[in-house]
Design an enzyme around this catalytic site. Structure first.
Site, PDB file in Angstrom:
ATOM      1  N   THR A  68       0.863  -1.175   0.000  1.00 49.78           N
ATOM      2  CA  THR A  68       0.000   0.000   0.000  1.00 49.78           C
ATOM      3  C   THR A  68       0.905   1.232   0.000  1.00 49.78           C
ATOM      4  O   THR A  68       2.039   1.177   0.486  1.00 49.78           O
ATOM      5  CB  THR A  68      -0.961  -0.007   1.208  1.00 49.78           C
ATOM      6  OG1 THR A  68      -0.200  -0.112   2.405  1.00 49.78           O
ATOM      7  CG2 THR A  68      -1.950  -1.170   1.113  1.00 49.78           C
ATOM      8  N   THR A  70       1.508   4.375   1.441  1.00 48.65           N
ATOM      9  CA  THR A  70       2.225   4.963   2.572  1.00 48.65           C
ATOM     10  C   THR A  70       3.121   3.946   3.252  1.00 48.65           C
ATOM     11  O   THR A  70       4.247   4.261   3.659  1.00 48.65           O
ATOM     12  CB  THR A  70       1.233   5.573   3.588  1.00 48.65           C
ATOM     13  OG1 THR A  70       0.424   6.537   2.893  1.00 48.65           O
ATOM     14  CG2 THR A  70       1.936   6.247   4.734  1.00 48.65           C
ATOM     15  N   CYS A  71       2.625   2.713   3.379  1.00 43.76           N
ATOM     16  CA  CYS A  71       3.414   1.657   4.026  1.00 43.76           C
ATOM     17  C   CYS A  71       4.699   1.405   3.260  1.00 43.76           C
ATOM     18  O   CYS A  71       5.757   1.195   3.852  1.00 43.76           O
ATOM     19  CB  CYS A  71       2.606   0.362   4.091  1.00 43.76           C
ATOM     20  SG  CYS A  71       1.029   0.539   4.948  1.00 43.76           S
ATOM     21  N   MET A  72       4.598   1.442   1.954  1.00 48.46           N
ATOM     22  CA  MET A  72       5.733   1.110   1.096  1.00 48.46           C
ATOM     23  C   MET A  72       6.690   2.296   0.909  1.00 48.46           C
ATOM     24  O   MET A  72       7.904   2.109   0.835  1.00 48.46           O
ATOM     25  CB  MET A  72       5.218   0.643  -0.260  1.00 48.46           C
ATOM     26  CG  MET A  72       6.262   0.036  -1.115  1.00 48.46           C
ATOM     27  SD  MET A  72       5.455  -0.851  -2.443  1.00 48.46           S
ATOM     28  CE  MET A  72       6.869  -1.225  -3.409  1.00 48.46           C
TER      29      MET A  72
END
Length: 181
Positions: A68, A70-72
């Site tokens: 996803t 922001t996570c990445m």
């Protein structure tokens, strides 16, 4: 006697479903897959969380999903880039956790280049996330139930610091700089 047991069970389930873990709480018991890398490559081992976190000082980072945006782009890379600093401050292990299966989590770790700095938990059934009270319904975005973005410091199975974003949003509260501070 059976009515009392059913009542206790119902209260325990209600507490787990509606109460977010807080500082001072012991981590609940749930089965998850810990994804680690060794000389032979990716390995996944099913563990009981209440036993896995015993006698350890761990930074646990929750993120809504592998790959996803922001996570990445920021949240997990920040922990990967600062893993040595976290370990210098006493962390035995840094663990990133999401409600994804071990194969997706493994591919995510490889893509980020973090497999030798951070260990990953695949909470594929969301049992640990729900027991922590950190589930997040993202079905509107076709993502089903996921975990809220958060970070916590756990020492000997007890929460000593909790940073809950209370949603998938930004990373200010759960950032690595918050944990380091």
């Amino acid at each position: 006697m059976f009515a009392a047991a059913r009542s206790f069970r119902a209260q325990t389930i209600a507490h787990r479903l509606f109460s977010t873990v807080k500082v001072g709480d012991k981590l609940p018991s749930a089965l998850v897959a810990v994804v680690k890398y060794g000389p032979e490559g990716f390995k996944s081992e099913t563990v009981d969380t209440s036993k896995y976190f015993e006698n350890k000082h761990v930074v646990l980072v929750g993120y809504p999903g592998a790959f996803t945006p922001t996570c990445m782009a920021t949240h997990i890379p920040d922990y990967i880039n600062n893993a040595s600093q976290l370990k210098e401050q006493g962390a035995d292990e840094i663990i990133a956790m999401s409600v994804n299966d071990p194969f997706v989590v493994s591919a995510f770790a490889e893509k980020l280049g973090g497999k030798h700095h951070v260990n990953f938990i695949a909470d594929g059934n969301g049992e640990f996330t729900k027991a922590l009270g950190l589930e997040l319904d993202l079905s509107v975005a076709q993502l089903s139930t996921r975990g809220k973005r958060m970070s916590m410091v756990v020492k000997n199975n007890s929460v000593i610091s909790m940073n809950n974003e209370d949603g998938p949003g930004l990373t200010e509260v759960s950032s690595c700089s918050t944990v380091l501070g």
